[in-house]
Design a protein around this motif. Structure first.
Motif, mmCIF file in Angstrom:
data_model
loop_
_atom_site.group_PDB
_atom_site.id
_atom_site.type_symbol
_atom_site.label_atom_id
_atom_site.label_comp_id
_atom_site.label_asym_id
_atom_site.label_seq_id
_atom_site.Cartn_x
_atom_site.Cartn_y
_atom_site.Cartn_z
ATOM 1 N N TYR A 39 2.210 -7.513 -3.964
ATOM 2 C CA TYR A 39 3.707 -7.136 -3.963
ATOM 3 C C TYR A 39 4.293 -8.251 -3.271
ATOM 4 O O TYR A 39 4.911 -8.050 -2.228
ATOM 5 C CB TYR A 39 3.772 -6.138 -3.300
ATOM 6 C CG TYR A 39 2.846 -4.735 -4.088
ATOM 7 C CD1 TYR A 39 2.990 -4.356 -5.195
ATOM 8 C CD2 TYR A 39 1.952 -4.248 -3.275
ATOM 9 C CE1 TYR A 39 2.262 -3.358 -5.726
ATOM 10 C CE2 TYR A 39 1.081 -2.968 -3.831
ATOM 11 C CZ TYR A 39 1.272 -2.585 -5.138
ATOM 12 O OH TYR A 39 0.595 -1.682 -5.650
ATOM 13 N N THR A 63 12.831 -6.215 -5.177
ATOM 14 C CA THR A 63 11.442 -6.240 -5.688
ATOM 15 C C THR A 63 11.600 -6.666 -7.211
ATOM 16 O O THR A 63 10.574 -6.847 -7.759
ATOM 17 C CB THR A 63 11.042 -4.695 -6.072
ATOM 18 O OG1 THR A 63 11.876 -4.157 -6.880
ATOM 19 C CG2 THR A 63 11.051 -3.798 -4.716
ATOM 20 N N TYR A 116 2.525 0.286 -1.116
ATOM 21 C CA TYR A 116 3.303 -0.768 -1.122
ATOM 22 C C TYR A 116 4.235 -0.708 -0.049
ATOM 23 O O TYR A 116 4.506 -1.724 0.562
ATOM 24 C CB TYR A 116 3.962 -0.408 -2.585
ATOM 25 C CG TYR A 116 5.109 -1.421 -2.620
ATOM 26 C CD1 TYR A 116 4.951 -2.755 -3.606
ATOM 27 C CD2 TYR A 116 6.281 -1.239 -2.450
ATOM 28 C CE1 TYR A 116 5.867 -3.457 -3.805
ATOM 29 C CE2 TYR A 116 7.313 -2.137 -2.636
ATOM 30 C CZ TYR A 116 7.180 -3.315 -3.308
ATOM 31 O OH TYR A 116 8.201 -4.052 -3.447
ATOM 32 N N ILE A 164 1.739 0.615 -11.055
ATOM 33 C CA ILE A 164 2.186 1.346 -10.027
ATOM 34 C C ILE A 164 2.258 2.910 -10.089
ATOM 35 O O ILE A 164 3.029 3.359 -10.957
ATOM 36 C CB ILE A 164 4.041 1.063 -9.645
ATOM 37 C CG1 ILE A 164 4.063 -0.461 -9.606
ATOM 38 C CG2 ILE A 164 4.687 1.726 -8.563
ATOM 39 C CD1 ILE A 164 3.434 -0.997 -8.324
#
Length: 235
Positions: A176, A154, A217, A209
């Motif tokens: 994302y 990520t 996600y 987030i």
């Protein structure tokens, strides 16, 4: 001389953007750099602060999210013929002191993209417990579906060469994008490596987030990774 575009996607980062730019400017890089801030329709002074500092800004007319903002940077990099491009988030978590380190494997021809990973040396800010759980899951998923071992899928702190700039300017995940882009590049045959970095904790502003978005996600990215694997095996 090799040219590097530093792409800073920013949404409401008035509390962080000045110190980030000052930090970048304080470093003597080994290659030629240019900074571009992609202002993702911020409602605060993010854009005006950058302009006061003499930084080039692209003001998006609507909020595109991280994928659209970063792809705008890649389009700019392609149009202006940059050799390399690196994403440095506007919240200040990515320490620019590591830019030379993660650029080096590309300059040596060892990689097409290099990701700065906080989980190789496990120093500095390690993210929240919820996010660490999600990262471990994504590592397992990517490692299982490919022969690529990634510790920080990520991480947006990543640099790529001209070939990938050309790819991302045309096709880049919108929502994302980091884990999806790894799978996409792997399918295209690019070489991806990681280098150890230390990341900072966000000082000001609020992360987008939360628990609900984290659940979304994980579901969305998992499906995208599986579909990419199916696409690879079908074509």
């Amino acid at each position: 001389m090799t040219s590097l575009l530093i792409i800073i996607p920013a949404y409401n980062e008035e509390e962080n953007i000045r110190s980030l730019i000052d930090s970048i400017r304080s470093i003597s890089f080994k290659i030629k750099i240019e900074i571009i801030v992609i202002n993702d329709c911020s409602t605060d002074r993010t854009s005006s602060i950058c302009k006061e500092l003499g930084i080039k800004v692209i003001d998006l007319p609507c909020n595109l999210g991280i994928g659209g903002a970063v792809q705008t940077g890649y389009k700019y990099a392609k149009e202006n013929n940059f050799d390399l491009a690196i994403q440095v988030d506007g919240d200040g978590q990515h320490d620019p002191v590591y830019i030379d380190k993660i650029v080096e494997p590309i300059l040596e021809g060892k990689a097409d993209m290099v990701i700065g990973s906080r989980y190789i040396d496990k120093s500095g800010f390690q993210s929240t417990r919820l996010r660490r759980f999600g990262i471990r899951y994504l590592c397992l998923l990517i490692n299982t579906l490919t022969d690529l071992k990634i510790t920080d899928p990520t991480s947006g702190f990543r640099v790529c060469n001209k070939r990938i700039i050309d790819q991302f300017a045309i096709n880049y995940p919108k929502d994302y994008p980091e884990p999806e882009s790894i799978m996409y590049l792997r399918r295209k045959g690019f070489t991806i490596k990681e280098e150890a970095v230390v990341m900072n904790e966000r000082v000001g502003g609020t992360s987008s987030i939360n628990l609900n978005r984290s659940i979304y996600y994980m579901i969305k990215v998992s499906l995208a990774i599986f579909f990419d694997k199916i696409r690879k095996e079908s074509f």
